[in-house]
Design an enzyme around this catalytic site. Structure first.
Site, PDB file in Angstrom:
ATOM      1  N   GLU A 180       0.849  -1.201   0.000  1.00 55.46           N
ATOM      2  CA  GLU A 180       0.000   0.000   0.000  1.00 55.46           C
ATOM      3  C   GLU A 180       0.880   1.245   0.000  1.00 55.46           C
ATOM      4  O   GLU A 180       1.915   1.291   0.673  1.00 55.46           O
ATOM      5  CB  GLU A 180      -0.899  -0.012   1.236  1.00 55.46           C
ATOM      6  CG  GLU A 180      -2.010   1.002   1.223  1.00 55.46           C
ATOM      7  CD  GLU A 180      -2.994   0.783   2.366  1.00 55.46           C
ATOM      8  OE1 GLU A 180      -3.363   1.761   3.023  1.00 55.46           O
ATOM      9  OE2 GLU A 180      -3.381  -0.384   2.609  1.00 55.46           O
ATOM     10  N   ASP A 237       0.231   5.291   0.601  1.00 59.99           N
ATOM     11  CA  ASP A 237      -0.851   6.104   1.161  1.00 59.99           C
ATOM     12  C   ASP A 237      -0.597   7.596   1.152  1.00 59.99           C
ATOM     13  O   ASP A 237       0.452   8.067   1.599  1.00 59.99           O
ATOM     14  CB  ASP A 237      -1.051   5.758   2.651  1.00 59.99           C
ATOM     15  CG  ASP A 237      -1.781   4.465   2.880  1.00 59.99           C
ATOM     16  OD1 ASP A 237      -2.343   3.927   1.928  1.00 59.99           O
ATOM     17  OD2 ASP A 237      -1.769   4.008   4.029  1.00 59.99           O
ATOM     18  N   GLU A 260      -3.087  10.342   3.106  1.00 61.51           N
ATOM     19  CA  GLU A 260      -4.298  10.582   3.878  1.00 61.51           C
ATOM     20  C   GLU A 260      -4.273  12.026   4.348  1.00 61.51           C
ATOM     21  O   GLU A 260      -3.259  12.503   4.871  1.00 61.51           O
ATOM     22  CB  GLU A 260      -4.409   9.634   5.073  1.00 61.51           C
ATOM     23  CG  GLU A 260      -4.677   8.201   4.682  1.00 61.51           C
ATOM     24  CD  GLU A 260      -4.915   7.310   5.889  1.00 61.51           C
ATOM     25  OE1 GLU A 260      -6.047   6.828   6.064  1.00 61.51           O
ATOM     26  OE2 GLU A 260      -3.961   7.107   6.662  1.00 61.51           O
TER      27      GLU A 260
END
Length: 285
Positions: free
Chosen positions: A104, A106, A108
């Site tokens: 993953e 990311d 955010e």
């Protein structure tokens, strides 16, 4: 967390303008590129596929994913984040594979009280293991207009970009230091707007104010260029410039500038978190 040093806007323009243009390409149509996967109508594709909106209320948030999977890719998205009092909300934008040993990459965006800066949280998972967080404030208000957030993922490194400016690089040091690198699992692009009041704003001290709901995030100018899983990657993608792209001296200087002035957390500096010693990759950085 220390407060970042906010430099005059004209200095920022001089420092960053050259890198922004390289990430401007023709936008894909959301109708053809993504599926809205949850939210019971709270996610909408508008303007003949050129705009996508996600909303969040007390009942549910919403999200979408790319139709395609990629094994190495360059992804660009323009996002306008939730305005006003967005405390407790998270707008997530990331690449991910599936399963307990997933990879993953990311972005955010953690909301905050009106007038406070957004916190940009970045992380990397390889073979199901994360805990490689770096966090930044931004040098602009990300709720006033669209800004481009990009991920470059090629065999040698991963780079997180904001408006074409690198803010973080993760090198592939698997061969030399045995640190796993995401290179075998295909990933889709995912994005969602959801309530994370238990941890998002000041560690959960500031809760979501539902009187401001519905919260809204907007997306446009989605661009993806990736390798299709199962193909001969070198034959299919080896000629793509981004597959061999590296950060030159100018890009490294810009990344250093951002990290010096706007980075507010780096796991490689958190000796209290790792009393037995910092992760091995920290020495490579």
């Amino acid at each position: 967390m220390d407060s970042p040093t906010f430099l005059p806007f004209f200095l920022l323009g001089l420092a960053l303008a050259a890198s922004t243009a390289s990430f401007a390409t023709a936008a894909n149509n959301f109708n053809q590129e993504v599926d809205i996967t949850w939210g019971d109508g709270r996610g909408k594709i508008l303007n003949n596929g050129m705009l996508l909106t996600l909303s969040l209320d007390k009942i549910s948030g919403s999200g979408f994913q790319s139709k395609n999977e990629y094994l190495f890719a360059r992804i660009d998205m323009q996002i306008k984040l939730v305005a006003g009092n967005s405390a407790g909300t998270v707008t997530a934008y990331y690449l991910s594979s599936q399963g307990p040993t997933h990879d993953e990459i990311d972005f955010e965006f953690l909301g905050n009280l009106s007038g406070e800066p957004y916190l940009v949280h970045t992380n990397l998972y390889t073979q199901g293991k994360g805990n490689r967080e770096m966090q930044f404030y931004l040098w602009f208000d990300p709720t006033m207009d669209f800004h481009t957030y990009s991920i470059l993922w090629n065999p040698s490194h991963i780079v997180f970009y904001v408006d074409g400016t690198p803010i973080r690089e993760v090198k592939n040091i698997e061969a030399t230091m045995r640190v796993p690198y995401p290179k075998n699992q295909a990933m889709r692009l995912y994005s969602s707007l959801w309530d994370a009041e238990d941890w998002a704003t000041r560690g959960g001290l500031v809760k979501t104010d539902w009187s401001h709901a519905p919260f809204l995030a907007e997306f446009q100018s989605f661009n993806s260029d990736g390798c299709i899983p199962g193909a001969n990657i070198q034959a299919a993608c080896g000629s793509k410039a981004w597959m061999n792209q590296a950060l030159d001296a100018d890009s490294l200087n810009k990344m250093s500038w951002v990290q010096k002035n706007y980075m507010v957390y780096n796991y490689c500096s958190d000796v209290k978190r790792f009393p037995q010693g910092l992760p091995v990759e920290c020495s490579a950085n």
